[in-house]
Design a protein around this motif. Structure first.
Motif, PDB file in Angstrom:
ATOM      1  N   LEU A  88       0.572  -1.413   0.002  1.00  0.00           N
ATOM      2  CA  LEU A  88      -0.189  -0.183   0.085  1.00  0.00           C
ATOM      3  C   LEU A  88       1.105   1.317  -0.034  1.00  0.00           C
ATOM      4  N   PRO A  89       1.739   1.534   0.884  1.00  0.00           N
ATOM      5  CA  PRO A  89       2.909   2.797   1.001  1.00  0.00           C
ATOM      6  C   PRO A  89       3.561   2.679  -0.398  1.00  0.00           C
ATOM      7  N   TYR A  92       1.599   3.784  -3.172  1.00  0.00           N
ATOM      8  CA  TYR A  92       1.333   4.752  -3.299  1.00  0.00           C
ATOM      9  C   TYR A  92       2.198   6.036  -3.238  1.00  0.00           C
ATOM     10  N   TYR A  93       3.718   5.790  -3.562  1.00  0.00           N
ATOM     11  CA  TYR A  93       4.292   6.514  -3.727  1.00  0.00           C
ATOM     12  C   TYR A  93       5.037   6.684  -5.123  1.00  0.00           C
ATOM     13  N   ILE A  95       2.351   5.783  -7.151  1.00  0.00           N
ATOM     14  CA  ILE A  95       1.372   7.065  -7.750  1.00  0.00           C
ATOM     15  C   ILE A  95       2.441   8.348  -7.500  1.00  0.00           C
ATOM     16  N   GLN A  96       2.677   8.635  -6.352  1.00  0.00           N
ATOM     17  CA  GLN A  96       2.361  10.051  -6.168  1.00  0.00           C
ATOM     18  C   GLN A  96       4.176  10.288  -6.958  1.00  0.00           C
ATOM     19  N   GLY A 100       1.643   5.708 -11.732  1.00  0.00           N
ATOM     20  CA  GLY A 100      -0.049   4.974 -11.123  1.00  0.00           C
ATOM     21  C   GLY A 100      -0.174   3.751 -11.746  1.00  0.00           C
ATOM     22  N   GLY A 103       1.543   1.565  -9.590  1.00  0.00           N
ATOM     23  CA  GLY A 103       1.009   1.640  -8.425  1.00  0.00           C
ATOM     24  C   GLY A 103      -0.343   1.259  -7.600  1.00  0.00           C
ATOM     25  N   MET A 107      -1.373  -1.627  -5.382  1.00  0.00           N
ATOM     26  CA  MET A 107      -1.889  -1.706  -3.885  1.00  0.00           C
ATOM     27  C   MET A 107      -3.170  -2.957  -4.193  1.00  0.00           C
TER      28      MET A 107
END
Length: 129
Positions: A88-89, A92-93, A95-96, A100, A103, A107
């Motif tokens: 999950l993290p 997330y990173y 995607i950031q 994406g 990511g 996830m």
């Protein structure tokens, strides 16, 4: 008289299959990293070897956990869930950071395997809950 050799519920079979897929994917990444370690110019050899070792170790751990779950070892469920929640993290990173496309599925994969491992049929098969 015939007996069913695989009486694992579908949720547990899918979780094991997905974990083995993750292990294979990470193993392929490790092979690529080994190739790059051997052919690239040395900028920071210690860091390169650490990352490669981490990938090799991760693939081995994922395969071992999948094998243990396939053998209905309830003790393998918690570490597997922890590893899947780590997606999950990381996702997330990704995607950031503009990845994406990688990511979001990562996830989703982590959440899916966690869901498969905590559902009622899997709990019964592992003798927990």
């Amino acid at each position: 008289m015939t007996t069913d050799s695989d009486t694992r519920p579908g949720s547990l079979r899918w979780a094991v299959l997905l974990l083995r897929g993750e292990a294979v994917a990470l193993g392929l990444l490790a092979v690529f990293l080994i190739y790059k370690d051997l052919t690239a110019t040395a900028n920071d050899l210690a860091s390169a070897l650490f990352v490669t070792g981490f990938a090799v170790g991760g693939a081995i751990v994922l395969w071992a956990l999948a094998t243990a779950l396939g053998r209905r070892r309830a003790g393998a469920r918690a570490p597997t869930i922890v590893l899947q929640l780590m997606f999950l993290p990381v996702g997330y990173y990704m995607i950031q950071g503009g990845l994406g496309w990688l990511g979001v599925p990562l996830m989703a994969l982590g959440a899916l395997v966690c869901g498969l491992l905590v559902c009622a049929p899997t709990n019964r098969a592992l003798g927990v809950g």
